[in-house]
Write a protein that holds these residues in place. Structure first.
Motif, PDB file in Angstrom:
ATOM      1  N   MET A  40       0.833  -1.212   0.000  1.00  0.00           N
ATOM      2  CA  MET A  40       0.000   0.000   0.000  1.00  0.00           C
ATOM      3  C   MET A  40       0.863   1.255   0.000  1.00  0.00           C
ATOM      4  N   LEU A  41       1.969   1.226   0.748  1.00  0.00           N
ATOM      5  CA  LEU A  41       2.882   2.363   0.773  1.00  0.00           C
ATOM      6  C   LEU A  41       3.473   2.609  -0.607  1.00  0.00           C
ATOM      7  N   LEU A  42       3.874   1.548  -1.302  1.00  0.00           N
ATOM      8  CA  LEU A  42       4.452   1.693  -2.634  1.00  0.00           C
ATOM      9  C   LEU A  42       3.434   2.254  -3.621  1.00  0.00           C
ATOM     10  N   ASN A  43       2.174   1.828  -3.494  1.00  0.00           N
ATOM     11  CA  ASN A  43       1.134   2.389  -4.353  1.00  0.00           C
ATOM     12  C   ASN A  43       0.961   3.881  -4.096  1.00  0.00           C
ATOM     13  N   SER A  44       1.035   4.284  -2.831  1.00  0.00           N
ATOM     14  CA  SER A  44       0.919   5.705  -2.493  1.00  0.00           C
ATOM     15  C   SER A  44       2.106   6.497  -3.037  1.00  0.00           C
ATOM     16  N   LEU A  45       3.295   5.908  -2.989  1.00  0.00           N
ATOM     17  CA  LEU A  45       4.469   6.587  -3.527  1.00  0.00           C
ATOM     18  C   LEU A  45       4.347   6.756  -5.041  1.00  0.00           C
ATOM     19  N   ASP A  46       3.808   5.738  -5.712  1.00  0.00           N
ATOM     20  CA  ASP A  46       3.586   5.862  -7.157  1.00  0.00           C
ATOM     21  C   ASP A  46       2.599   6.976  -7.462  1.00  0.00           C
ATOM     22  N   ASP A  47       1.538   7.068  -6.650  1.00  0.00           N
ATOM     23  CA  ASP A  47       0.548   8.133  -6.853  1.00  0.00           C
ATOM     24  C   ASP A  47       1.177   9.504  -6.641  1.00  0.00           C
ATOM     25  N   LEU A  48       2.016   9.612  -5.625  1.00  0.00           N
ATOM     26  CA  LEU A  48       2.683  10.890  -5.371  1.00  0.00           C
ATOM     27  C   LEU A  48       3.601  11.273  -6.524  1.00  0.00           C
ATOM     28  N   ARG A  49       4.335  10.298  -7.051  1.00  0.00           N
ATOM     29  CA  ARG A  49       5.232  10.592  -8.166  1.00  0.00           C
ATOM     30  C   ARG A  49       4.431  11.019  -9.405  1.00  0.00           C
ATOM     31  N   THR A  50       3.272  10.398  -9.613  1.00  0.00           N
ATOM     32  CA  THR A  50       2.431  10.767 -10.745  1.00  0.00           C
ATOM     33  C   THR A  50       1.880  12.181 -10.589  1.00  0.00           C
ATOM     34  N   SER A  51       1.489  12.513  -9.360  1.00  0.00           N
ATOM     35  CA  SER A  51       0.886  13.835  -9.118  1.00  0.00           C
ATOM     36  C   SER A  51       1.918  14.951  -9.070  1.00  0.00           C
ATOM     37  N   HIS A  52       3.117  14.629  -8.616  1.00  0.00           N
ATOM     38  CA  HIS A  52       4.155  15.663  -8.433  1.00  0.00           C
ATOM     39  C   HIS A  52       5.450  15.233  -9.104  1.00  0.00           C
ATOM     40  N   GLY A  53       5.314  14.697 -10.318  1.00  0.00           N
ATOM     41  CA  GLY A  53       6.460  14.128 -11.008  1.00  0.00           C
ATOM     42  C   GLY A  53       7.607  15.091 -11.211  1.00  0.00           C
ATOM     43  N   GLU A  54       7.302  16.310 -11.608  1.00  0.00           N
ATOM     44  CA  GLU A  54       8.372  17.266 -11.892  1.00  0.00           C
ATOM     45  C   GLU A  54       9.189  17.575 -10.651  1.00  0.00           C
ATOM     46  N   THR A  55       8.542  17.557  -9.495  1.00  0.00           N
ATOM     47  CA  THR A  55       9.244  17.870  -8.249  1.00  0.00           C
ATOM     48  C   THR A  55       9.955  16.652  -7.673  1.00  0.00           C
ATOM     49  N   LEU A  56       9.249  15.514  -7.648  1.00  0.00           N
ATOM     50  CA  LEU A  56       9.755  14.346  -6.936  1.00  0.00           C
ATOM     51  C   LEU A  56      10.732  13.503  -7.749  1.00  0.00           C
ATOM     52  N   SER A  57      10.632  13.549  -9.080  1.00  0.00           N
ATOM     53  CA  SER A  57      11.523  12.722  -9.891  1.00  0.00           C
ATOM     54  C   SER A  57      12.987  13.058  -9.659  1.00  0.00           C
ATOM     55  N   GLU A  58      13.273  14.307  -9.349  1.00  0.00           N
ATOM     56  CA  GLU A  58      14.655  14.726  -9.121  1.00  0.00           C
ATOM     57  C   GLU A  58      15.043  14.711  -7.649  1.00  0.00           C
ATOM     58  N   SER A  59      14.107  14.268  -6.802  1.00  0.00           N
ATOM     59  CA  SER A  59      14.376  14.274  -5.365  1.00  0.00           C
ATOM     60  C   SER A  59      15.156  13.025  -4.971  1.00  0.00           C
ATOM     61  N   ARG A  60      16.366  13.213  -4.517  1.00  0.00           N
ATOM     62  CA  ARG A  60      17.187  12.072  -4.093  1.00  0.00           C
ATOM     63  C   ARG A  60      16.546  11.357  -2.907  1.00  0.00           C
ATOM     64  N   SER A  61      15.991  12.129  -1.974  1.00  0.00           N
ATOM     65  CA  SER A  61      15.373  11.531  -0.787  1.00  0.00           C
ATOM     66  C   SER A  61      14.165  10.685  -1.160  1.00  0.00           C
ATOM     67  N   PHE A  62      13.339  11.195  -2.081  1.00  0.00           N
ATOM     68  CA  PHE A  62      12.158  10.443  -2.484  1.00  0.00           C
ATOM     69  C   PHE A  62      12.559   9.171  -3.222  1.00  0.00           C
ATOM     70  N   ASN A  63      13.539   9.263  -4.105  1.00  0.00           N
ATOM     71  CA  ASN A  63      13.989   8.078  -4.837  1.00  0.00           C
ATOM     72  C   ASN A  63      14.573   7.034  -3.902  1.00  0.00           C
ATOM     73  N   THR A  64      15.303   7.484  -2.879  1.00  0.00           N
ATOM     74  CA  THR A  64      15.848   6.554  -1.888  1.00  0.00           C
ATOM     75  C   THR A  64      14.729   5.885  -1.106  1.00  0.00           C
ATOM     76  N   LEU A  65      13.723   6.677  -0.717  1.00  0.00           N
ATOM     77  CA  LEU A  65      12.581   6.129   0.013  1.00  0.00           C
ATOM     78  C   LEU A  65      11.872   5.059  -0.805  1.00  0.00           C
ATOM     79  N   GLN A  66      11.625   5.342  -2.085  1.00  0.00           N
ATOM     80  CA  GLN A  66      10.929   4.366  -2.924  1.00  0.00           C
ATOM     81  C   GLN A  66      11.789   3.130  -3.152  1.00  0.00           C
TER      82      GLN A  66
END
Length: 241
Positions: A40-66
């Motif tokens: 469920m957490l991974l699905n939520s992370l995918d949704d966040l990346r879809t909604s805020h792709g321009e911001t989160l795709s370059e986020s090292r912290s977010f990529n590490t979390l996923q």
């Protein structure tokens, strides 16, 4: 008169004749719940990346979390599989699959993470139909692809070919390659795993066990782990008869 101290028998014997706790079953149940929660957490992370792709795709912290969530999720799937192996309840449900489509599905799941780490990827697969358990093989490839993401520099490739009557599915990367002690060719015994080191090769044991569940006559599947390939890095291959 003061209460007497509990005897050794009192300390260890449950009251009321209760049965001893099957701790392996308790752990398996807990692992199953954790796996579902992480899913469920991974699905939520995918949704966040879809909604805020321009911001989160370059986020090292977010990529590490996923990445770490995906890695733990894969580990839990493997632990459940190994538990079922020990209970002799894990079996392969063999069905026919078009291999290039199957590999495309595996990469699609990891595409956001690959893009977030700026890793180029492609598929070099012959137009083959294969006979395998897609759920078990998905578990093997999820772990292998995730490891390749960790060690790749810039490129990752999935491959498929037929050789000597086997379907050979591979994951290659352009990293530094597998260390010598992880090179494998054939089955892996659980007794050979070293739990005193930082790398137990538990994922390879699970992959080898899944391969061995695939049989055709007297032949059964196995894995190969070596270095080289088109990308001159680590190469993982699962050979299915």
């Amino acid at each position: 008169m003061p209460d007497s101290q509990p005897t050794q028998q009192d300390h260890h014997q449950p009251d009321g004749g209760e049965h001893p706790i099957d701790f392996s079953m308790v752990l398996a149940s807990a692992v199953h719940d954790m796996k579902n929660s992480l899913g469920m957490l991974l699905n939520s992370l995918d949704d966040l990346r879809t909604s805020h792709g321009e911001t989160l795709s370059e986020s090292r912290s977010f990529n590490t979390l996923q990445y770490e969530a995906e890695r733990v999720h894969s580990d839990l799937i493997q632990l459940l599989g190994i538990y079922r192996l020990g209970e002799q309840t894990l079996s392969a449900h063999i069905e026919e699959h078009f291999v290039p489509d199957f590999l495309s599905q595996q990469l699609a799941r990891h595409q956001p993470l690959l893009s977030g780490h700026n890793i180029d990827y492609d598929i070099d697969a012959d137009a083959l139909n294969g006979f395998f358990d897609d759920d078990l093989l998905t578990g093997v490839l999820n772990n292998t692809i995730n490891n390749a993401i960790r060690y790749s520099h810039k490129r990752l490739r999935l491959t498929a070919r037929e050789e000597d009557g086997y379907l050979v599915i591979g994951v290659e990367d352009d990293g530094e390659g597998y260390p010598a002690h992880m090179h494998k060719h054939g089955p892996i015994s659980f007794k050979s795993l070293d739990f005193n080191t930082g790398s137990t090769s538990l994922g390879l044991f699970f992959a080898a066990s899944v391969a061995q569940l695939h049989k055709n006559g007297e032949r059964q599947g196995y894995i190969r782990v070596h270095n080289g390939g088109a990308l001159q890095g680590g190469v993982f291959e699962i050979w299915l008869p």
